[in-house]
Design a protein around this motif. Structure first.
Motif, PDB file in Angstrom:
ATOM      1  N   PRO A  74       2.993  -6.071  12.955  1.00 52.42           N
ATOM      2  CA  PRO A  74       4.292  -5.891  12.304  1.00 52.42           C
ATOM      3  C   PRO A  74       4.945  -7.213  11.893  1.00 52.42           C
ATOM      4  N   ALA A  75       4.557  -8.312  12.539  1.00 54.83           N
ATOM      5  CA  ALA A  75       5.077  -9.642  12.207  1.00 54.83           C
ATOM      6  C   ALA A  75       4.025 -10.671  12.623  1.00 54.83           C
ATOM      7  N   PRO A  76       4.058 -11.861  12.015  1.00 52.25           N
ATOM      8  CA  PRO A  76       3.045 -12.877  12.335  1.00 52.25           C
ATOM      9  C   PRO A  76       2.991 -13.266  13.810  1.00 52.25           C
ATOM     10  N   ASP A  77       4.132 -13.204  14.508  1.00 44.86           N
ATOM     11  CA  ASP A  77       4.160 -13.620  15.905  1.00 44.86           C
ATOM     12  C   ASP A  77       3.964 -12.454  16.876  1.00 44.86           C
ATOM     13  N   GLN A  78       3.606 -11.286  16.359  1.00 47.14           N
ATOM     14  CA  GLN A  78       3.443 -10.107  17.204  1.00 47.14           C
ATOM     15  C   GLN A  78       1.963  -9.699  17.279  1.00 47.14           C
ATOM     16  N   PRO A  79       1.596  -8.968  18.339  1.00 41.91           N
ATOM     17  CA  PRO A  79       0.198  -8.525  18.460  1.00 41.91           C
ATOM     18  C   PRO A  79      -0.116  -7.453  17.415  1.00 41.91           C
ATOM     19  N   PRO A  80      -1.402  -7.255  17.101  1.00 38.49           N
ATOM     20  CA  PRO A  80      -1.785  -6.240  16.116  1.00 38.49           C
ATOM     21  C   PRO A  80      -1.441  -4.832  16.599  1.00 38.49           C
ATOM     22  N   PHE A  81      -1.254  -3.939  15.633  1.00 36.01           N
ATOM     23  CA  PHE A  81      -0.974  -2.541  15.966  1.00 36.01           C
ATOM     24  C   PHE A  81      -2.106  -1.958  16.813  1.00 36.01           C
ATOM     25  N   VAL A  82      -3.352  -2.209  16.375  1.00 41.40           N
ATOM     26  CA  VAL A  82      -4.531  -1.712  17.101  1.00 41.40           C
ATOM     27  C   VAL A  82      -5.633  -2.759  17.063  1.00 41.40           C
ATOM     28  N   THR A  83      -6.537  -2.667  18.041  1.00 44.02           N
ATOM     29  CA  THR A  83      -7.731  -3.510  18.074  1.00 44.02           C
ATOM     30  C   THR A  83      -8.927  -2.595  18.310  1.00 44.02           C
ATOM     31  N   ALA A  84     -10.113  -3.130  18.163  1.00 42.19           N
ATOM     32  CA  ALA A  84     -11.322  -2.342  18.423  1.00 42.19           C
ATOM     33  C   ALA A  84     -11.294  -1.852  19.867  1.00 42.19           C
ATOM     34  N   GLY A  85     -11.579  -0.569  20.055  1.00 38.06           N
ATOM     35  CA  GLY A  85     -11.578   0.031  21.382  1.00 38.06           C
ATOM     36  C   GLY A  85     -10.266   0.712  21.742  1.00 38.06           C
ATOM     37  N   ALA A  86      -9.225   0.531  20.917  1.00 38.01           N
ATOM     38  CA  ALA A  86      -7.917   1.122  21.206  1.00 38.01           C
ATOM     39  C   ALA A  86      -7.917   2.626  20.954  1.00 38.01           C
ATOM     40  N   ARG A  87      -7.246   3.375  21.843  1.00 33.52           N
ATOM     41  CA  ARG A  87      -7.031   4.813  21.659  1.00 33.52           C
ATOM     42  C   ARG A  87      -5.692   4.980  20.952  1.00 33.52           C
ATOM     43  N   VAL A  88      -5.676   5.764  19.878  1.00 31.37           N
ATOM     44  CA  VAL A  88      -4.434   5.985  19.138  1.00 31.37           C
ATOM     45  C   VAL A  88      -4.185   7.478  18.975  1.00 31.37           C
ATOM     46  N   LYS A  89      -2.937   7.822  18.802  1.00 38.11           N
ATOM     47  CA  LYS A  89      -2.507   9.202  18.594  1.00 38.11           C
ATOM     48  C   LYS A  89      -2.341   9.461  17.099  1.00 38.11           C
ATOM     49  N   LYS A  90      -2.476  10.714  16.709  1.00 39.13           N
ATOM     50  CA  LYS A  90      -2.280  11.105  15.319  1.00 39.13           C
ATOM     51  C   LYS A  90      -0.893  10.665  14.864  1.00 39.13           C
ATOM     52  N   GLY A  91      -0.829   9.999  13.716  1.00 36.88           N
ATOM     53  CA  GLY A  91       0.432   9.542  13.163  1.00 36.88           C
ATOM     54  C   GLY A  91       0.855   8.157  13.611  1.00 36.88           C
ATOM     55  N   GLN A  92       0.192   7.610  14.628  1.00 33.26           N
ATOM     56  CA  GLN A  92       0.527   6.264  15.113  1.00 33.26           C
ATOM     57  C   GLN A  92       0.165   5.243  14.039  1.00 33.26           C
ATOM     58  N   THR A  93       1.019   4.256  13.815  1.00 28.36           N
ATOM     59  CA  THR A  93       0.762   3.220  12.817  1.00 28.36           C
ATOM     60  C   THR A  93      -0.398   2.339  13.274  1.00 28.36           C
ATOM     61  N   VAL A  94      -1.376   2.149  12.372  1.00 30.44           N
ATOM     62  CA  VAL A  94      -2.526   1.300  12.696  1.00 30.44           C
ATOM     63  C   VAL A  94      -2.480  -0.025  11.939  1.00 30.44           C
ATOM     64  N   CYS A  95      -1.729  -0.065  10.821  1.00 32.55           N
ATOM     65  CA  CYS A  95      -1.582  -1.303  10.054  1.00 32.55           C
ATOM     66  C   CYS A  95      -0.487  -1.110   9.011  1.00 32.55           C
ATOM     67  N   LEU A  96      -0.217  -2.180   8.287  1.00 31.18           N
ATOM     68  CA  LEU A  96       0.711  -2.134   7.151  1.00 31.18           C
ATOM     69  C   LEU A  96      -0.042  -2.563   5.904  1.00 31.18           C
ATOM     70  N   LEU A  97       0.339  -1.979   4.770  1.00 31.82           N
ATOM     71  CA  LEU A  97      -0.156  -2.436   3.480  1.00 31.82           C
ATOM     72  C   LEU A  97       1.058  -2.807   2.644  1.00 31.82           C
ATOM     73  N   GLU A  98       1.026  -4.015   2.083  1.00 32.29           N
ATOM     74  CA  GLU A  98       2.122  -4.467   1.229  1.00 32.29           C
ATOM     75  C   GLU A  98       1.697  -4.374  -0.224  1.00 32.29           C
ATOM     76  N   ALA A  99       2.495  -3.672  -1.019  1.00 32.14           N
ATOM     77  CA  ALA A  99       2.254  -3.570  -2.450  1.00 32.14           C
ATOM     78  C   ALA A  99       3.605  -3.702  -3.159  1.00 32.14           C
ATOM     79  N   MET A 100       3.714  -4.636  -4.058  1.00 28.02           N
ATOM     80  CA  MET A 100       4.938  -4.858  -4.832  1.00 28.02           C
ATOM     81  C   MET A 100       6.155  -5.061  -3.925  1.00 28.02           C
ATOM     82  N   LYS A 101       5.993  -5.880  -2.905  1.00 29.74           N
ATOM     83  CA  LYS A 101       7.051  -6.232  -1.946  1.00 29.74           C
ATOM     84  C   LYS A 101       7.518  -5.056  -1.086  1.00 29.74           C
ATOM     85  N   MET A 102       6.761  -3.952  -1.091  1.00 28.51           N
ATOM     86  CA  MET A 102       7.074  -2.779  -0.264  1.00 28.51           C
ATOM     87  C   MET A 102       6.015  -2.666   0.826  1.00 28.51           C
TER      88      MET A 102
END
Length: 137
Positions: A74-102
């Protein structure tokens, strides 16, 4: 194998003393047989047939729903949303994509385990490109 290469093989076969010939190359299978009474070879099967390959293992992937810059955290100084081996729930954010400043949050499609992160932070992702490989739980 191109049509011209196939025709050259047939011509070489015609000038040889071979009775039959089989060739499998680059996903193409070619089989030629010489008829017993024919002066020229009889081509029984010169159609292009795919060579059977082992079916690739089905891999589930979270793909980019839009083209943009991939951010693992979510920010350069924060840990990644997920890493290899992580268990995630449906709908949980796994990354961000920036397009046109959004910024767009990319959610997990189901409860799953992330097998591999396929993009690096700050890398451009094309529409439909795999971002993560996962196994459903």
């Amino acid at each position: 194998m191109k049509h011209q290469e196939i025709m050259e093989l047939i011509d070489h076969f015609a000038g040889s003393g071979l009775q039959s010939m089989k060739l499998a190359q680059e996903g193409v299978s070619l089989e030629l047989h010489r008829g017993a009474a024919a002066a020229k070879p009889e081509v029984r099967s010169a159609e292009i047939m795919p060579v059977p390959e082992e079916a690739p293992e089905a891999v589930d992937a979270i793909t980019a729903p839009l083209a943009g810059i991939f951010y693992a955290a979510p920010a350069p100084d924060q840990p990644p949303f997920v890493t290899a081996g992580a268990r995630v729930k449906k709908g949980q954010t796994v990354c961000l994509l920036e397009a046109m400043k959004m910024m767009s949050e990319i959610p997990a499609p189901c409860d799953c385990v992330i097998d591999e992160v396929l993009k690096t932070n700050g890398e451009l992702a094309a529409f439909g490109e795999p971002l993560f490989q996962y196994r459903p739980c």
